[in-house]
Design a protein around this motif. Structure first.
Motif, PDB file in Angstrom:
ATOM      1  N   LYS A  45       1.083  -0.908  -0.150  1.00 38.83           N
ATOM      2  CA  LYS A  45      -0.229   0.276  -0.410  1.00 38.83           C
ATOM      3  C   LYS A  45       0.905   1.465   0.126  1.00 38.83           C
ATOM      4  CE  LYS A  45      -2.149   2.220   3.258  1.00 38.83           C
ATOM      5  NZ  LYS A  45      -2.423   3.337   4.795  1.00 38.83           N
ATOM      6  N   HIS A  46       0.925   1.787  -0.779  1.00 37.08           N
ATOM      7  CA  HIS A  46       1.118   3.038  -1.075  1.00 37.08           C
ATOM      8  C   HIS A  46       0.209   4.794  -0.846  1.00 37.08           C
ATOM      9  CE1 HIS A  46       4.835   6.465  -2.515  1.00 37.08           C
ATOM     10  NE2 HIS A  46       5.530   5.754  -2.559  1.00 37.08           N
ATOM     11  N   HIS A  47       0.995   6.086  -0.828  1.00 35.88           N
ATOM     12  CA  HIS A  47       0.845   6.937  -0.082  1.00 35.88           C
ATOM     13  C   HIS A  47      -0.974   6.974  -0.365  1.00 35.88           C
ATOM     14  CE1 HIS A  47       4.147   7.148   1.271  1.00 35.88           C
ATOM     15  NE2 HIS A  47       4.616   8.161   0.296  1.00 35.88           N
ATOM     16  N   ASP A  48      -1.184   6.577  -1.382  1.00 35.45           N
ATOM     17  CA  ASP A  48      -2.663   6.801  -2.471  1.00 35.45           C
ATOM     18  C   ASP A  48      -3.711   5.501  -1.525  1.00 35.45           C
ATOM     19  OD1 ASP A  48      -2.915   4.718  -5.594  1.00 35.45           O
ATOM     20  OD2 ASP A  48      -1.938   4.321  -3.499  1.00 35.45           O
ATOM     21  N   GLY A  49      -3.360   4.970  -0.614  1.00 34.10           N
ATOM     22  CA  GLY A  49      -4.170   4.139  -0.091  1.00 34.10           C
ATOM     23  C   GLY A  49      -4.471   2.838  -0.887  1.00 34.10           C
ATOM     24  N   PHE A  50      -4.190   3.059  -1.616  1.00 31.72           N
ATOM     25  CA  PHE A  50      -4.860   0.979  -2.263  1.00 31.72           C
ATOM     26  C   PHE A  50      -3.908   0.658  -2.153  1.00 31.72           C
ATOM     27  CE2 PHE A  50      -6.439  -0.551  -5.800  1.00 31.72           C
ATOM     28  CZ  PHE A  50      -6.034  -2.104  -6.429  1.00 31.72           C
ATOM     29  N   ALA A  51      -3.970  -0.609  -1.626  1.00 32.89           N
ATOM     30  CA  ALA A  51      -4.288  -2.146  -0.922  1.00 32.89           C
ATOM     31  C   ALA A  51      -3.710  -2.815  -2.919  1.00 32.89           C
ATOM     32  CB  ALA A  51      -4.552  -2.675   0.773  1.00 32.89           C
ATOM     33  N   LEU A  52      -2.620  -3.212  -2.718  1.00 31.20           N
ATOM     34  CA  LEU A  52      -2.496  -4.637  -3.975  1.00 31.20           C
ATOM     35  C   LEU A  52      -2.451  -5.561  -3.147  1.00 31.20           C
ATOM     36  CD1 LEU A  52      -1.046  -2.608  -4.488  1.00 31.20           C
ATOM     37  CD2 LEU A  52       0.809  -3.451  -5.799  1.00 31.20           C
ATOM     38  N   PHE A  53      -2.986  -6.069  -2.002  1.00 29.91           N
ATOM     39  CA  PHE A  53      -3.667  -7.134  -1.146  1.00 29.91           C
ATOM     40  C   PHE A  53      -5.177  -7.036  -0.959  1.00 29.91           C
ATOM     41  CE2 PHE A  53      -2.044  -4.192   1.718  1.00 29.91           C
ATOM     42  CZ  PHE A  53      -3.214  -4.370   2.799  1.00 29.91           C
ATOM     43  N   ASP A  54      -5.567  -8.558  -0.688  1.00 30.62           N
ATOM     44  CA  ASP A  54      -6.860  -8.889   0.316  1.00 30.62           C
ATOM     45  C   ASP A  54      -7.296  -7.773   1.210  1.00 30.62           C
ATOM     46  OD1 ASP A  54      -8.729 -11.377  -0.021  1.00 30.62           O
ATOM     47  OD2 ASP A  54      -9.388  -9.425   0.582  1.00 30.62           O
ATOM     48  N   SER A  55      -7.921  -7.167   1.745  1.00 27.70           N
ATOM     49  CA  SER A  55      -7.311  -5.885   2.492  1.00 27.70           C
ATOM     50  C   SER A  55      -8.710  -6.356   3.265  1.00 27.70           C
ATOM     51  CB  SER A  55      -6.800  -4.413   2.869  1.00 27.70           C
ATOM     52  OG  SER A  55      -7.494  -4.119   4.327  1.00 27.70           O
ATOM     53  N   ALA A  56      -9.578  -6.705   4.709  1.00 27.71           N
ATOM     54  CA  ALA A  56     -10.927  -6.619   5.207  1.00 27.71           C
ATOM     55  C   ALA A  56     -11.421  -5.508   6.070  1.00 27.71           C
ATOM     56  CB  ALA A  56     -10.683  -8.188   5.867  1.00 27.71           C
ATOM     57  N   VAL A  57     -10.612  -4.494   5.406  1.00 32.62           N
ATOM     58  CA  VAL A  57     -10.990  -3.567   6.134  1.00 32.62           C
ATOM     59  C   VAL A  57     -10.889  -2.503   5.336  1.00 32.62           C
ATOM     60  CG1 VAL A  57      -9.237  -4.594   8.566  1.00 32.62           C
ATOM     61  CG2 VAL A  57      -8.433  -2.523   6.769  1.00 32.62           C
ATOM     62  N   THR A  58     -11.251  -2.370   4.087  1.00 31.69           N
ATOM     63  CA  THR A  58     -11.280  -1.486   3.103  1.00 31.69           C
ATOM     64  C   THR A  58     -11.967  -1.966   1.959  1.00 31.69           C
ATOM     65  OG1 THR A  58     -10.610   0.286   1.951  1.00 31.69           O
ATOM     66  CG2 THR A  58      -9.032  -1.376   2.494  1.00 31.69           C
ATOM     67  N   ASP A  59     -12.620  -1.092   0.732  1.00 32.40           N
ATOM     68  CA  ASP A  59     -13.174  -1.917  -0.228  1.00 32.40           C
ATOM     69  C   ASP A  59     -12.145  -0.659  -1.175  1.00 32.40           C
ATOM     70  OD1 ASP A  59     -16.212   0.123  -0.399  1.00 32.40           O
ATOM     71  OD2 ASP A  59     -13.907   0.975  -0.278  1.00 32.40           O
ATOM     72  N   TRP A  60     -11.001   0.079  -1.190  1.00 30.60           N
ATOM     73  CA  TRP A  60      -9.721   0.348  -1.788  1.00 30.60           C
ATOM     74  C   TRP A  60      -8.758  -0.724  -1.727  1.00 30.60           C
ATOM     75  CZ3 TRP A  60      -9.336   3.049  -5.649  1.00 30.60           C
ATOM     76  CH2 TRP A  60      -8.047   3.828  -6.298  1.00 30.60           C
ATOM     77  N   ASP A  61      -8.934  -1.578  -2.605  1.00 28.07           N
ATOM     78  CA  ASP A  61      -8.343  -2.725  -2.692  1.00 28.07           C
ATOM     79  C   ASP A  61      -8.277  -3.512  -4.010  1.00 28.07           C
ATOM     80  OD1 ASP A  61      -9.121  -5.221  -0.505  1.00 28.07           O
ATOM     81  OD2 ASP A  61     -10.214  -4.977  -2.285  1.00 28.07           O
ATOM     82  N   VAL A  62      -7.184  -4.189  -4.111  1.00 26.10           N
ATOM     83  CA  VAL A  62      -7.297  -4.440  -5.820  1.00 26.10           C
ATOM     84  C   VAL A  62      -8.432  -5.886  -5.993  1.00 26.10           C
ATOM     85  CG1 VAL A  62      -6.166  -7.164  -5.001  1.00 26.10           C
ATOM     86  CG2 VAL A  62      -5.701  -5.808  -6.962  1.00 26.10           C
ATOM     87  N   MET A  63      -9.232  -5.821  -4.644  1.00 23.27           N
ATOM     88  CA  MET A  63     -10.246  -7.506  -4.908  1.00 23.27           C
ATOM     89  C   MET A  63     -11.767  -6.445  -5.330  1.00 23.27           C
ATOM     90  SD  MET A  63      -8.339  -9.680  -4.000  1.00 23.27           S
ATOM     91  CE  MET A  63      -9.733 -11.293  -4.140  1.00 23.27           C
TER      92      MET A  63
END
Ligand code: GLC
Length: 465
Positions: A128-146
């Motif tokens: 996850k970089h400064h733009d907050g986007f998670a390249l992994f499957d994160s359960a705490v946000t919908d701002w991720d690759v999934m």
């Protein structure tokens, strides 16, 4: 009948025991010792692979690879992964880029194989970089690759598996203190201190509690990295950093850098885009560097360093006791730029011949001669010659131990080179070298000398180059 009764008796006894003593708990994952309380021996053991490795691949990848340095048809100055802040792109608009982040050409095995071919021993990728986007499957946000992209597969887990298949160590970069998409995360003060979108409004501590801390836990427990590469320490007071630092215990052997903040020094210093003149006394350190002028992909940044510069940087850094973390910025399709691939393969070809003079070496006991750099191992010195002497003579001054043999590392027969010492200056050795340098980038001469290559710090000079 009798046996049935005794079985029932035993069973009810067992149930009673469980009720009284509680169900046997699942084995707690081994808790790592807090690095702050480690002995030197424990620390040396934990750092050993990293000190041997010397060379790693840094990967900056994410949604910013979609605009790739251009916004509203305008080229945005600065490093590519900062485009959201540099162009003050509103959150909703930036999130729309994720719909176009679909890396169908992503081949984690090819990336890991390329790192290996380059002679790299570990990979560190932006989870996850400064733009907050998670390249992994994160359960705490919908701002991720999934949830935010059409790709919907965990990019980090796939690369971790590929790296391990290649015998590489794996690390995750995580931007704990800057997050330009989750409320409260953009308070870093880089802009006028508080974000540029109403959606940034919120408490920084709430952001840490709801996003950063649970995500770091996810990364450490699901991806199980060997390295956690924090970035940037803004606003990180000791109180804010402590719960993040405590998560290290989840990953025995984990190596962290010095960018958590809150006075946590971590294990490694991280000079960026620069090579210190001399190393860091009593500190492990790692220079991280781009191959062009950006970490994240910018379609028009073609200012590539030459392969020669990269190989000489590696020799320079290792001769001062450091590691080199060399960056690639893949495209949104999932391809590493061709210019990077070409250079990494060329560096790899050099490492195939000269890796012995890099892996597991220690810093030069001689400082740095004008014509190149020196790395050391017990009983051996590796002279990395950048500027090959035109008169065929190379000099090294300040030698305290006797050179028993000298040869070109590139020479499979290790034919002995003539070594002479002037009676008047026994600590100056002169090595007769062939007219032609074995390698146009860096040619290595091996000096075998007594158990420990002793040196009296003195300027070494090359004869007439
Ligand atoms: C700087 C840049 C950041 C990059 C990091 C790599 O902190 O701001 O974008 O990830 O360097 O070292």
């Amino acid at each position: 009948m009798k046996t049935q009764r005794s079985i029932m008796a035993i069973l009810s006894l067992a149930v009673l025991l469980v009720l009284v003593c509680g169900a046997p708990r699942a084995a707690e994952p081994a808790k790592a010792k807090d690095p702050l309380t480690e002995t030197k021996a424990e620390r040396d053991a934990r750092m050993a692979w990293w000190r041997e490795a010397k060379f790693g691949m840094f990967i900056h990848w994410g949604v910013y690879a979609v605009p790739a340095g251009t916004y509203k048809d305008k080229r945005i100055d600065g490093i590519g992964e900062w485009i959201m802040l540099s162009a003050k792109i509103p959150v909703t608009e930036y999130k729309a880029f994720a719909k176009k982040f679909n890396p169908v050409k992503y081949d984690p095995d090819a990336w890991a194989a390329l790192a290996k071919e380059a002679g790299m021993k570990y990979i560190v990728i932006t989870s996850k970089h400064h733009d907050g986007f998670a390249l992994f499957d994160s359960a705490v946000t919908d701002w991720d690759v999934m949830d935010a992209t059409p790709y919907k597969k965990d990019l980090i887990a796939a690369l971790a598996a590929a790296a391990r298949k290649q015998g590489l160590k794996f690390g995750c970069y995580y931007s704990q203190a800057q997050d330009w998409n989750h409320p409260g995360g953009a308070k870093s003060g880089y802009d006028d201190g508080g974000g540029w979108d109403d959606l940034h409004k919120g408490s920084f501590d709430a952001y840490l509690k709801k996003i950063a801390i649970p995500q770091v836990r996810e990364v450490l427990t699901k991806i199980q990295p060997d390295i956690l590469w924090w970035d940037t320490p803004h606003l990180m007071t000791p109180e804010r950093a402590a719960p993040l630092h405590a998560l290290i215990a989840l990953r025995p052997g984990l190596i962290t850098n010095n960018r958590l903040g809150g006075r946590y020094r971590g294990d490694t210093e991280t000079p960026e885009q620069e090579i210190p003149d001399t190393g860091f006394k009593d500190r492990d350190w790692e220079t991280c560097m781009t191959m062009n002028d950006t970490w994240g992909y910018k379609s028009y940044d073609q200012n590539w360093k030459s392969t020669q510069e990269l190989i000489r940087n590696l020799a320079d850094i290792v001769s001062k006791g450091g590691n080199y973390l060399l960056n690639v910025g893949p495209t949104s399709e999932g391809l590493i730029p061709e210019e990077s691939v070409k250079r990494l393969k060329e560096v790899g070809a050099w490492m195939k011949v000269n890796g012995e003079a890099i892996y597991g070496t220690t810093a030069s006991p001689f400082g740095k001669p004008a014509y190149g750099r020196i790395t050391a191992k017990p009983g051996k010195l590796y002279v990395h010659v950048f500027d090959w002497p035109k008169d065929g003579k190379l000099e090294l001054t300040g030698m305290e131990s006797k050179v028993t043999k000298a040869y070109l590392l590139a020479d499979p027969e290790k034919k002995a080179l003539t070594v002479t010492t002037a009676a008047a200056a026994p600590q100056t050795v002169q090595i007769a070298v062939p007219a032609q340098a074995p390698d146009p980038n860096v040619s290595v001469i091996v000096l075998e000398c007594g158990p420990a290559a002793q040196a009296r710090p003195a300027a070494a000079r090359s004869g007439g180059s």
